[in-house]
Scaffold this active site. Structure first.
Site, PDB file in Angstrom:
ATOM      1  N   CYS A   1     -16.717  24.836  45.475  1.00  0.00           N
ATOM      2  CA  CYS A   1     -17.343  24.181  43.462  1.00  0.00           C
ATOM      3  C   CYS A   1     -17.368  24.930  43.404  1.00  0.00           C
ATOM      4  O   CYS A   1     -17.779  25.590  43.503  1.00  0.00           O
ATOM      5  CB  CYS A   1     -18.577  23.570  44.937  1.00  0.00           C
ATOM      6  SG  CYS A   1     -20.115  24.332  44.569  1.00  0.00           S
TER       7      CYS A   1
ATOM      8  N   GLY B   1     -24.440  21.800  41.963  1.00  0.00           N
ATOM      9  CA  GLY B   1     -25.786  20.912  41.307  1.00  0.00           C
ATOM     10  C   GLY B   1     -27.047  20.584  42.592  1.00  0.00           C
ATOM     11  O   GLY B   1     -26.128  20.863  43.796  1.00  0.00           O
TER      12      GLY B   1
ATOM     13  N   SER C   1     -26.011  16.108  50.042  1.00  0.00           N
ATOM     14  CA  SER C   1     -26.435  17.254  50.399  1.00  0.00           C
ATOM     15  C   SER C   1     -26.911  18.336  49.636  1.00  0.00           C
ATOM     16  O   SER C   1     -27.195  18.526  48.406  1.00  0.00           O
ATOM     17  CB  SER C   1     -24.407  18.173  50.549  1.00  0.00           C
ATOM     18  OG  SER C   1     -24.862  19.742  50.827  1.00  0.00           O
TER      19      SER C   1
ATOM     20  N   CYS D   1     -27.811  30.178  45.136  1.00  0.00           N
ATOM     21  CA  CYS D   1     -26.600  30.930  46.238  1.00  0.00           C
ATOM     22  C   CYS D   1     -26.269  31.819  46.088  1.00  0.00           C
ATOM     23  O   CYS D   1     -24.989  31.472  45.735  1.00  0.00           O
ATOM     24  CB  CYS D   1     -26.551  29.359  47.105  1.00  0.00           C
ATOM     25  SG  CYS D   1     -27.406  28.400  47.533  1.00  0.00           S
TER      26      CYS D   1
ATOM     27  N   GLU E   1     -17.872  19.269  37.459  1.00  0.00           N
ATOM     28  CA  GLU E   1     -16.590  18.518  38.304  1.00  0.00           C
ATOM     29  C   GLU E   1     -16.457  18.214  39.586  1.00  0.00           C
ATOM     30  O   GLU E   1     -17.991  17.682  40.017  1.00  0.00           O
ATOM     31  CB  GLU E   1     -16.072  20.325  39.167  1.00  0.00           C
ATOM     32  CG  GLU E   1     -16.212  21.523  38.444  1.00  0.00           C
ATOM     33  CD  GLU E   1     -16.025  22.563  39.419  1.00  0.00           C
ATOM     34  OE1 GLU E   1     -15.719  23.923  39.324  1.00  0.00           O
ATOM     35  OE2 GLU E   1     -15.523  22.281  40.183  1.00  0.00           O
TER      36      GLU E   1
ATOM     37  N   CYS F   1     -15.825  13.964  46.160  1.00  0.00           N
ATOM     38  CA  CYS F   1     -16.837  14.975  45.291  1.00  0.00           C
ATOM     39  C   CYS F   1     -17.525  14.802  44.234  1.00  0.00           C
ATOM     40  O   CYS F   1     -16.842  14.961  43.911  1.00  0.00           O
ATOM     41  CB  CYS F   1     -16.749  16.344  46.066  1.00  0.00           C
ATOM     42  SG  CYS F   1     -17.997  17.213  45.889  1.00  0.00           S
TER      43      CYS F   1
ATOM     44  N   CYS G   1     -22.344  30.934  45.948  1.00  0.00           N
ATOM     45  CA  CYS G   1     -21.866  29.881  45.338  1.00  0.00           C
ATOM     46  C   CYS G   1     -21.323  30.279  43.412  1.00  0.00           C
ATOM     47  O   CYS G   1     -22.142  30.940  43.116  1.00  0.00           O
ATOM     48  CB  CYS G   1     -22.683  28.514  45.781  1.00  0.00           C
ATOM     49  SG  CYS G   1     -22.474  27.503  44.482  1.00  0.00           S
TER      50      CYS G   1
ATOM     51  N   CYS H   1     -26.617  25.026  38.500  1.00  0.00           N
ATOM     52  CA  CYS H   1     -27.264  24.428  39.542  1.00  0.00           C
ATOM     53  C   CYS H   1     -28.555  25.886  39.814  1.00  0.00           C
ATOM     54  O   CYS H   1     -28.239  26.791  39.274  1.00  0.00           O
ATOM     55  CB  CYS H   1     -26.818  24.298  41.044  1.00  0.00           C
ATOM     56  SG  CYS H   1     -27.732  24.758  42.045  1.00  0.00           S
TER      57      CYS H   1
HETATM   58  N1  SAH Z   1     -26.592  22.352  46.355  1.00  0.00           N
HETATM   59  C1  SAH Z   1     -26.320  21.348  47.212  1.00  0.00           C
HETATM   60  C2  SAH Z   1     -25.051  20.793  47.238  1.00  0.00           C
HETATM   61  C3  SAH Z   1     -23.682  21.480  46.510  1.00  0.00           C
HETATM   62  S1  SAH Z   1     -23.019  22.576  47.171  1.00  0.00           S
HETATM   63  C4  SAH Z   1     -26.205  22.080  49.208  1.00  0.00           C
HETATM   64  O1  SAH Z   1     -25.929  23.116  47.890  1.00  0.00           O
HETATM   65  O2  SAH Z   1     -26.134  21.862  50.037  1.00  0.00           O
HETATM   66  C5  SAH Z   1     -22.478  21.458  48.837  1.00  0.00           C
HETATM   67  C6  SAH Z   1     -21.305  22.313  49.864  1.00  0.00           C
HETATM   68  O3  SAH Z   1     -20.545  23.904  49.154  1.00  0.00           O
HETATM   69  C7  SAH Z   1     -23.192  23.854  50.168  1.00  0.00           C
HETATM   70  O4  SAH Z   1     -23.036  23.000  51.642  1.00  0.00           O
HETATM   71  C8  SAH Z   1     -22.924  24.987  49.814  1.00  0.00           C
HETATM   72  O5  SAH Z   1     -23.212  25.610  50.761  1.00  0.00           O
HETATM   73  C9  SAH Z   1     -20.874  24.783  50.079  1.00  0.00           C
HETATM   74  N2  SAH Z   1     -20.105  25.782  49.073  1.00  0.00           N
HETATM   75  C10 SAH Z   1     -20.934  26.769  47.805  1.00  0.00           C
HETATM   76  N3  SAH Z   1     -19.954  27.702  47.200  1.00  0.00           N
HETATM   77  C11 SAH Z   1     -19.434  27.450  48.770  1.00  0.00           C
HETATM   78  C12 SAH Z   1     -18.595  28.508  48.803  1.00  0.00           C
HETATM   79  N4  SAH Z   1     -17.690  29.713  47.718  1.00  0.00           N
HETATM   80  N5  SAH Z   1     -16.780  28.510  49.677  1.00  0.00           N
HETATM   81  C13 SAH Z   1     -17.857  27.580  50.601  1.00  0.00           C
HETATM   82  N6  SAH Z   1     -18.502  26.672  50.689  1.00  0.00           N
HETATM   83  C14 SAH Z   1     -19.171  26.679  49.160  1.00  0.00           C
HETATM   84 FE1  SF4 Z   2     -26.745  26.395  46.366  1.00  0.00          FE
HETATM   85 FE2  SF4 Z   2     -25.703  24.089  46.624  1.00  0.00          FE
HETATM   86 FE3  SF4 Z   2     -26.647  24.870  44.365  1.00  0.00          FE
HETATM   87 FE4  SF4 Z   2     -24.317  26.524  44.880  1.00  0.00          FE
HETATM   88  S1  SF4 Z   2     -25.317  24.315  44.627  1.00  0.00           S
HETATM   89  S2  SF4 Z   2     -26.026  27.120  44.231  1.00  0.00           S
HETATM   90  S3  SF4 Z   2     -24.506  26.023  46.929  1.00  0.00           S
HETATM   91  S4  SF4 Z   2     -27.701  24.680  46.056  1.00  0.00           S
END
Ligand code: SAH
Ligand code: SF4
Length: 349
Positions: free
Chosen positions: A336, A159, A191, A114, A90, A103, A117, A110
């Site tokens: 995301c 990612g 990020s 997390c 996306e 974005c 996510c 990924c």
């Molecule tokens: N992997 C990298 C970049 C992609 S995620 C990272 O984690 O920084 C980009 C941002 O979106 C991160 O700060 C992540 O914590 C946030 N994010 C992911 N899923 C989310 C959700 N469901 N609601 C709000 N923020 C989210």
């Molecule tokens: Fe975590 Fe960023 Fe990967 Fe989502 S995209 S699992 S927030 S590291």
């Protein structure tokens, strides 16, 4: 068949030379690809017909295509892009006053997993190539009305960019290059969920870009619950961010996805003040965007506005600069990884 967007400048020059063309004609072709965003080799008007035919016999123009667009009432557009191997990612266009931020994704899925996510739910399928990362800008640019241009780029889609620096760095070079897409490095933010060694390599890139660190919690135990694969302690991540970026005068932003009762408590704010208090940075609070499956299976909740405000106030009292992210594109799959998740669900069933 490879796509022209996948070639380095040198590879394009070599291909043009093999077809009897001159170096300046490779530069012209590149200009058509990245400045004009042509989708057909025939549209490269000042490239001689024989050279165009030669290129067309050996290359496609692009690696991906637009598979779906989800447009929200506030103007946010979420694009689902499908690559030649059928994988999808996306990217999201976010208009905000004069600014238009794009974005982009850096991997398919990924590996970081997390807990909150959608992108991390099924692990990583593969890295994106430099061409695939940069192409997202071309696809998005073509979706804008004539009076809008992309002003900012964030690598915050699917990612973990630090785990695909070989894809990311050449892509950012192309996006930054005045002969390519031509976006200023100060307008580009990457990020990461926190990999100090890779952050060092990223910081050494020329030009230097902005960094956002997804911190979520300043306490190692709690952070480990949220970012289970993270191995570096918080203090190493923070030290790396400031050593490499703060000193260069680049902005360090900390992102904190807030989950009710998990990391939005007074003691969580206090720990953050202690970890970051004296450092020049901004903390961006992001109230969690619920992902249905995750909310159901893990019982996670988005905090109420008063809870978010209280957390922000506690940080401000500790002298931290704080911003709170407004929800955008809320009437669609906003967070995301969610559009792809739904798409995959629709395909499966
Ligand atoms: N992997 C990298 C970049 C992609 S995620 C990272 O984690 O920084 C980009 C941002 O979106 C991160 O700060 C992540 O914590 C946030 N994010 C992911 N899923 C989310 C959700 N469901 N609601 C709000 N923020 C989210
Ligand atoms: Fe975590 Fe960023 Fe990967 Fe989502 S995209 S699992 S927030 S590291």
């Amino acid at each position: 068949m490879r796509a022209l967007t996948e070639l380095t400048d040198q590879e394009l020059a070599d291909a043009v030379a093999e077809l009897g063309g001159k170096p300046f004609q490779a530069r012209q072709a590149s200009h058509w690809l990245w400045k004009h965003g042509v989708t057909a080799i025939d549209a490269m008007k000042n490239v001689p017909t024989r050279l165009r035919e030669g290129l067309a016999a050996r290359f496609r123009v692009r690696a991906g295509e637009l598979a779906q667009v989800d447009e929200a009432e506030d103007g946010t557009q979420k694009l689902l892009v499908r690559w030649a191997d059928g994988e999808t990612v996306e990217c999201v266009i976010i208009p905000d006053g004069e600014r238009t931020t794009l974005c982009v994704s850096s991997q398919v899925g990924c590996p970081v997993a997390c807990v909150f996510c959608a992108s991390g739910m099924f692990g990583v399928r593969r890295n994106l190539t430099p061409g695939e990362i940069a192409e997202q800008v071309l696809l998005a640019r073509a979706r804008l009305p004539a009076d809008r241009a992309l002003t900012n780029l964030v690598v915050m889609g699917m990612g973990e960019p630090m785990l695909n620096l070989d894809g990311l760095l050449p892509a950012l070079q192309r996006i930054h290059d005045p002969q390519g897409i031509g976006m200023g490095a100060r307008r580009i933010t990457v990020s990461t969920s926190g990999y100090p060694r890779q952050m060092e390599r990223f910081a050494a890139a020329d030009p230097s870009y902005n960094l956002a660190v997804s911190l979520h919690a300043a306490d190692d135990e709690l952070r480990k619950c949220l970012v289970p694969t993270a191995t570096a302690p918080v203090r190493e991540i923070v030290a790396a961010a400031h050593r490499y970026f703060g000193q260069k005068g680049r902005e360090v932003t900390y992102e904190v996805v807030l989950l009710e009762g998990v990391n939005d408590r007074p003691q969580d704010a206090q720990a953050m003040v202690e970890a970051l208090g004296a450092l020049p940075c901004t903390v961006n609070l992001i109230p969690w965007n619920p992902v249905e499956e995750i909310a159901r299976d893990r019982g996670l909740r988005r905090p109420s506005v008063p809870r978010v405000d209280a957390f922000a106030d506690a940080l401000r009292q500790g002298d931290l600069k704080v911003t709170v992210r407004r929800q955008r594109g809320a009437d669609r799959s906003a967070a995301c990884g969610q559009l792809r998740l739904r798409h995959a669900g629709a395909n499966a069933g």
